[in-house]
Write a protein that holds these residues in place. Structure first.
Motif, mmCIF file in Angstrom:
data_model
loop_
_atom_site.group_PDB
_atom_site.id
_atom_site.type_symbol
_atom_site.label_atom_id
_atom_site.label_comp_id
_atom_site.label_asym_id
_atom_site.label_seq_id
_atom_site.Cartn_x
_atom_site.Cartn_y
_atom_site.Cartn_z
ATOM 1 N N ILE A 152 0.832 -1.203 0.000
ATOM 2 C CA ILE A 152 0.000 0.000 0.000
ATOM 3 C C ILE A 152 0.864 1.250 0.000
ATOM 4 N N ASN A 153 0.267 2.343 -0.411
ATOM 5 C CA ASN A 153 0.956 3.618 -0.362
ATOM 6 C C ASN A 153 -0.065 4.741 -0.451
ATOM 7 N N ILE A 155 -2.055 7.609 -2.232
ATOM 8 C CA ILE A 155 -2.508 7.784 -3.602
ATOM 9 C C ILE A 155 -3.072 9.195 -3.719
ATOM 10 N N ASN A 164 -4.120 3.007 -0.315
ATOM 11 C CA ASN A 164 -4.610 1.740 -0.826
ATOM 12 C C ASN A 164 -3.562 1.092 -1.729
ATOM 13 N N THR A 165 -4.006 0.025 -2.391
ATOM 14 C CA THR A 165 -3.143 -0.678 -3.330
ATOM 15 C C THR A 165 -3.156 0.072 -4.668
ATOM 16 N N PRO A 166 -2.146 -0.117 -5.529
ATOM 17 C CA PRO A 166 -2.137 0.559 -6.819
ATOM 18 C C PRO A 166 -3.407 0.241 -7.611
ATOM 19 N N SER A 171 -3.985 -7.054 -4.385
ATOM 20 C CA SER A 171 -2.527 -7.082 -4.498
ATOM 21 C C SER A 171 -1.986 -8.505 -4.584
ATOM 22 N N TRP A 203 -7.770 -3.227 1.809
ATOM 23 C CA TRP A 203 -6.819 -3.144 0.699
ATOM 24 C C TRP A 203 -7.383 -3.841 -0.540
ATOM 25 N N SER B 49 8.843 -0.561 -5.398
ATOM 26 C CA SER B 49 7.555 -1.248 -5.375
ATOM 27 C C SER B 49 6.529 -0.549 -6.265
ATOM 28 N N SER B 51 3.470 -0.046 -5.692
ATOM 29 C CA SER B 51 2.628 0.895 -4.953
ATOM 30 C C SER B 51 3.320 2.256 -4.819
ATOM 31 N N TYR B 54 3.128 4.004 -8.238
ATOM 32 C CA TYR B 54 1.762 4.495 -8.458
ATOM 33 C C TYR B 54 1.505 5.730 -7.597
ATOM 34 N N SER B 55 2.038 5.703 -6.378
ATOM 35 C CA SER B 55 1.880 6.832 -5.478
ATOM 36 C C SER B 55 2.477 8.099 -6.090
#
Ligand code: SF4
Ligand code: FES
Ligand code: FES
Lengths: 271, 163
Positions: A152-153, A155, A164-166, A171, A203, B49, B51, B54-55
């Motif tokens: 997760i990161n 967004i 959330n997840t990309p 994931s 997630w 990663s 994620s 994307y971030s």
């Protein structure tokens, strides 16, 4: 490394390790400083701003966050000045508006005398974090820095920032470890176990397979997590049987085995 | 998807993990947007990663995450432009192109593309020429002191022919 220094919190003297965050010293000695984004095992982040203290003696005087304030000899801070209380009040109001569903935030704010907010409540429809997330980043940092999973990161940014997840898609790298849920200060994250599947509802409903205990048949840990960190402790005993046991059965097995070793009958368990 | 062009881009950077922004910029320049496949591929190649990538891609309004039309119209929503009527400009651009109002995607990015894929509209935060507010940018060209009644004329330069 562990140079000792004296620091002063509200004029009382405490021992500290040179360079450690002042917030550590406060926590160790039960001096109350509110904080949302600090966790000892992670690098200080300084995001929530709640841990403000007023530096009276030190390299840089004035308000600063105590999680990023390194202890040095003679450092002296106050934790409860009128100025701090004023700032804290606004911060709690902002958090009440950002995470209107969080009981944790309500309780915390109430402890500091804040019961309502002037800001609009940010109730978000279909929010996977139930309008409880304050974007402290603890889950993100734990997932990335400690678990090394990077599931997760953050967004987007600003008002629309989410975690959330990309692409909000399930994931394939999630280990299902639940560390995110453990560190979350507002209990925003939802995870459910359904027999052999762990569902990371927050997630993007990522599903993780669970592993079955060969002795009692209980599902006890995610397969992927086990593959990644399991070997760290199972093989200390160099006993492969331990590999597929849940913690309870492992405990029982180990205790029994050691009793037999003491009684000189270890070969019964050797196989 | 042919990923050779990404390999080529990556080979230009000697320490790719620290040059992510440059890499994404190069990919966007080539493809006009960042596809999921491209981001995934970069992630695998440079060991950052998915994620995280994307971030970063969603953080900067500069990056497009959806296929774009031939011409990109960016309406500045920075403070100066906002004060000088950017909201009305945006509404009128949307009206002229016949694209929906206030649709933004789940990642918080605002992006609209006409059905014929001729134009895409997005918003930006300050182009650094506030003295000319309100400002719009079409592809690489900046238009300042934009008035609503000038919009059809400007759009015609890019092949807009309705009404
Ligand atoms: S989900 Fe919890 S831990 Fe993660 S950023 Fe939000 S409040 Fe912090
Ligand atoms: S704990 Fe210090 S800023 Fe959050
Ligand atoms: S605010 Fe629009 S160019 Fe600066």
């Amino acid at each position: 490394m562990s140079d000792k220094v004296n620091v002063y919190i509200n004029s009382k003297r405490y021992q500290a390790i040179k360079g450690e965050p002042l917030l550590n010293v406060a926590r160790r000695n039960r001096v109350d400083i509110p904080a949302l984004c600090y966790e000892e095992s992670l690098k200080p982040y300084g995001a929530c701003r709640l841990c403000l203290v007023d530096v009276k003696e030190g390299a840089k005087k004035g308000l600063t966050t105590s999680c990023t304030l390194a202890c040095s000899e003679g450092l002296s801070v106050a934790t409860n000045t009128d100025e701090i209380k004023r700032h804290r009040k606004v911060l709690f109001e902002l958090y009440l508006s950002q995470a209107p569903n969080s009981e944790k935030i309500k309780d915390m704010a109430a402890r500091y005398g804040v019961f309502s907010t002037r800001f609009e409540l940010k109730h978000q429809e279909n929010d996977k974090l139930n309008s409880k997330c304050v974007l402290c980043g603890l889950c993100v940092r734990t997932c990335n820095e400690i678990m090394g999973a990077g599931v997760i990161n953050f967004i987007g940014r600003g008002h629309n920032t989410k975690i959330n997840t990309p692409y909000f898609e399930s994931s394939d790298v999630c280990l299902g470890c639940r560390a995110c849920l453990e560190v979350c200060p507002t209990k925003a994250i939802t995870i459910e176990d359904r027999s052999n599947i762990r569902i990371m509802a927050s997630w993007s409903y990522t599903e993780v397979e669970l592993k079955k205990c060969t002795v009692c048949g209980k599902y006890y840990a995610p397969e992927k997590l086990d593959a990644k960190v399991g070997s760290l402790f199972y093989y200390r005993d160099k006993d492969a049987k331990l590999k597929n046991m849940c913690p309870e059965c492992r405990k029982k097995y180990a205790a029994k085995k050691h009793t037999l070793i003491m009684e000189g009958e270890a070969e019964k368990y050797a196989k | 998807m042919d990923k050779r062009y990404i390999d080529e881009i990556l080979s230009k950077y000697n320490e790719p993990s620290g040059k992510l922004l440059g890499i994404l910029e190069d990919i966007q320049e080539k493809e006009k947007y960042l596809s999921k496949e491209a981001l995934k591929y970069v992630s695998e190649k440079i060991g950052v990663s998915f994620s995280q990538i994307y971030s970063i891609a969603t953080f900067y309004s500069f990056f497009n995450l959806q296929p774009v039309g031939e011409h990109i119209i960016s309406v500045c929503m920075g403070t100066a432009c906002h004060v000088r009527g950017a909201v009305e400009i945006l509404k009128n651009v949307e009206y002229l192109l016949g694209v929906g109002v206030d649709e933004s995607t789940e990642d918080g990015k605002f992006f609209l593309t006409t059905e014929d894929k001729h134009f895409s509209v997005n918003t930006a935060r300050c182009f650094g020429c506030c003295s000319m507010a309100p400002v719009i940018r079409i592809d690489d060209k900046i238009y300042g002191y934009v008035k609503i009644k000038d919009l059809p004329k400007i759009l015609k330069e890019y092949g807009w022919d309705k009404k």
